[in-house]
Design a protein around this motif. Sequence first.
Motif, PDB file in Angstrom:
ATOM      1  N   LYS A  74       0.853  -1.185   0.000  1.00 40.63           N
ATOM      2  CA  LYS A  74       0.000   0.000   0.000  1.00 40.63           C
ATOM      3  C   LYS A  74       0.889   1.236   0.000  1.00 40.63           C
ATOM      4  O   LYS A  74       1.761   1.390   0.854  1.00 40.63           O
ATOM      5  CB  LYS A  74      -0.884  -0.039   1.250  1.00 40.63           C
ATOM      6  N   LEU A  75       0.670   2.120  -0.960  1.00 39.21           N
ATOM      7  CA  LEU A  75       1.451   3.357  -1.051  1.00 39.21           C
ATOM      8  C   LEU A  75       1.081   4.246   0.133  1.00 39.21           C
ATOM      9  O   LEU A  75      -0.086   4.377   0.481  1.00 39.21           O
ATOM     10  CB  LEU A  75       1.145   4.070  -2.369  1.00 39.21           C
ATOM     11  N   LYS A  76       2.071   4.855   0.760  1.00 35.86           N
ATOM     12  CA  LYS A  76       1.783   5.774   1.859  1.00 35.86           C
ATOM     13  C   LYS A  76       1.442   7.136   1.265  1.00 35.86           C
ATOM     14  O   LYS A  76       2.024   7.561   0.272  1.00 35.86           O
ATOM     15  CB  LYS A  76       3.009   5.909   2.793  1.00 35.86           C
ATOM     16  N   LYS A  77       0.482   7.782   1.878  1.00 36.84           N
ATOM     17  CA  LYS A  77       0.064   9.088   1.343  1.00 36.84           C
ATOM     18  C   LYS A  77       0.904  10.170   1.986  1.00 36.84           C
ATOM     19  O   LYS A  77       0.600  10.659   3.050  1.00 36.84           O
ATOM     20  CB  LYS A  77      -1.419   9.320   1.569  1.00 36.84           C
ATOM     21  N   THR A  78       1.961  10.526   1.309  1.00 36.92           N
ATOM     22  CA  THR A  78       2.848  11.534   1.850  1.00 36.92           C
ATOM     23  C   THR A  78       2.750  12.812   1.022  1.00 36.92           C
ATOM     24  O   THR A  78       2.588  13.891   1.561  1.00 36.92           O
ATOM     25  CB  THR A  78       4.300  11.014   1.870  1.00 36.92           C
ATOM     26  N   ALA A  79       2.802  12.673  -0.289  1.00 40.25           N
ATOM     27  CA  ALA A  79       2.836  13.858  -1.150  1.00 40.25           C
ATOM     28  C   ALA A  79       1.482  14.546  -1.206  1.00 40.25           C
ATOM     29  O   ALA A  79       0.444  13.904  -1.092  1.00 40.25           O
ATOM     30  CB  ALA A  79       3.263  13.454  -2.547  1.00 40.25           C
ATOM     31  N   GLU A  80       1.492  15.845  -1.372  1.00 37.93           N
ATOM     32  CA  GLU A  80       0.275  16.629  -1.551  1.00 37.93           C
ATOM     33  C   GLU A  80      -0.374  16.314  -2.909  1.00 37.93           C
ATOM     34  O   GLU A  80      -1.571  16.407  -3.082  1.00 37.93           O
ATOM     35  CB  GLU A  80       0.572  18.119  -1.463  1.00 37.93           C
ATOM     36  N   SER A  81       0.465  16.023  -3.881  1.00 37.15           N
ATOM     37  CA  SER A  81      -0.060  15.675  -5.194  1.00 37.15           C
ATOM     38  C   SER A  81       0.855  14.605  -5.777  1.00 37.15           C
ATOM     39  O   SER A  81       1.991  14.439  -5.330  1.00 37.15           O
ATOM     40  CB  SER A  81      -0.096  16.892  -6.106  1.00 37.15           C
ATOM     41  N   LEU A  82       0.343  13.865  -6.718  1.00 31.31           N
ATOM     42  CA  LEU A  82       1.202  12.900  -7.374  1.00 31.31           C
ATOM     43  C   LEU A  82       0.688  12.639  -8.769  1.00 31.31           C
ATOM     44  O   LEU A  82      -0.429  13.024  -9.126  1.00 31.31           O
ATOM     45  CB  LEU A  82       1.391  11.626  -6.554  1.00 31.31           C
ATOM     46  N   SER A  83       1.523  11.988  -9.542  1.00 34.40           N
ATOM     47  CA  SER A  83       1.190  11.759 -10.928  1.00 34.40           C
ATOM     48  C   SER A  83       1.182  10.247 -11.160  1.00 34.40           C
ATOM     49  O   SER A  83       2.100   9.546 -10.764  1.00 34.40           O
ATOM     50  CB  SER A  83       2.254  12.441 -11.786  1.00 34.40           C
ATOM     51  N   LEU A  84       0.103   9.775 -11.739  1.00 40.49           N
ATOM     52  CA  LEU A  84      -0.063   8.346 -11.959  1.00 40.49           C
ATOM     53  C   LEU A  84       0.150   8.067 -13.450  1.00 40.49           C
ATOM     54  O   LEU A  84      -0.546   8.638 -14.290  1.00 40.49           O
ATOM     55  CB  LEU A  84      -1.490   7.973 -11.546  1.00 40.49           C
TER      56      LEU A  84
END
Lengths: 228, 228
Positions: free
Chosen positions: A116-126
């Motif tokens: 499971k990816l940890k939600k750290t960044a305010e935004s991200l690109s998939l």
Amino acid sequence: EILGALRTRGGPLAGVRVTVTAGPTREPIDPVRVLSNRSSGRMGFAVAAAARAAGAEVRLIAGPVALPTPLGVTRIDVETAADMHAAVLAALPATDLFIASAAVADYRPAQTSDRKLKKTAESLSLSLERTPDILAEVSAHDPRPFCVGFAAETDHLLDNARTKLTAKQLDMIAANRVGHALGIEQPDNALEVLWADGAHSLPRAPKEQLARELVALIAERYRLQSKP
Amino acid sequence: EILGALRTRGGPLAGVRVTVTAGPTREPIDPVRVLSNRSSGRMGFAVAAAARAAGAEVRLIAGPVALPTPLGVTRIDVETAADMHAAVLAALPATDLFIASAAVADYRPAQTSDRKLKKTAESLSLSLERTPDILAEVSAHDPRPFCVGFAAETDHLLDNARTKLTAKQLDMIAANRVGHALGIEQPDNALEVLWADGAHSLPRAPKEQLARELVALIAERYRLQSKP
């Protein structure tokens, strides 16, 4: 013996081996997050039931939906576009008529994480990549079944559907307008059915009724085309 | 009168106003495509039913799931994380105990298209932005309800759950391992329940039973904490 029984049962699709895809697919980003499509599967399940009632031997390849299997229909559950692709190819040698009603995800994450990816960044690109175009591949297969596609469109319904019919070399396409509480995840729907040299409008009706009318149209075109 | 009747009905949560969130949220990319989470909503619905059975007045804020509403529970259906955020804030003044079991999407597409995107590119990049952290916001609210969170983790279950308990200043957290056919979309589950100065393991069991045990634990901690 079972096939024989079906063939003698009668109905406009008696003895015809039909494969129907239905529902959404789900493309994992990680063990929790997914990319998916809005699709209840109701139209595809209704088409499978109607084809069965018309005498066909029906295989239903279904994405994750919460629907009971129509009586007398063989159901294969899949999750991703890749799963659905594999199940359709496996069914192809025993398919006379292919009805692609599933809302297959056309893009999937380029990478899938096992953790499971940890939600750290305010935004991200998939990063997304295309999935296989199952219907186009089936239509290009030799020998090929009679191919019916669906087109869910928000704009330029008939133009987009006609383009898809031609581009994928389909025998028929059923187009419906989506958005504004129409089409997806609604009990009612309306269809514009197109083929190379004709068209027919099926006005707004419950999906079960619409499916019966659509299957009657398909059976008519199928019978015309399979005659020498 | 109804509130009065509930209060005199008894049970460990008699007269307590409980808000439960459950299910996934769905974040639209366009009218067809969505970003979502794997969540059947079953655990949250079971918790709502168990809280009701324990005498509470229960409001259930549910993402898109295919589950019947538990008897005696008030259900509010939502779709996106933003919808759920608004519904939870609206319920907050009448919430003594908040149980956040929903698998809220923590990222959503930075842009949503009103029209169905055409699939032209072989690959594409989807820009995502964070959604509001509903549970952290409720926990930081003044006055605040008793706050129970959930943590679904593939790795370092207890460490990650303890970190979340502290970071969001929760009263309790229920942690479960996901992946390998455990946890999400399964009828069974197992929970590690943590609070500031204690912990309790609830071994693998059907979600309904687990929910009853969890609600009993929550009621015990809630009663201890709300006493002067």
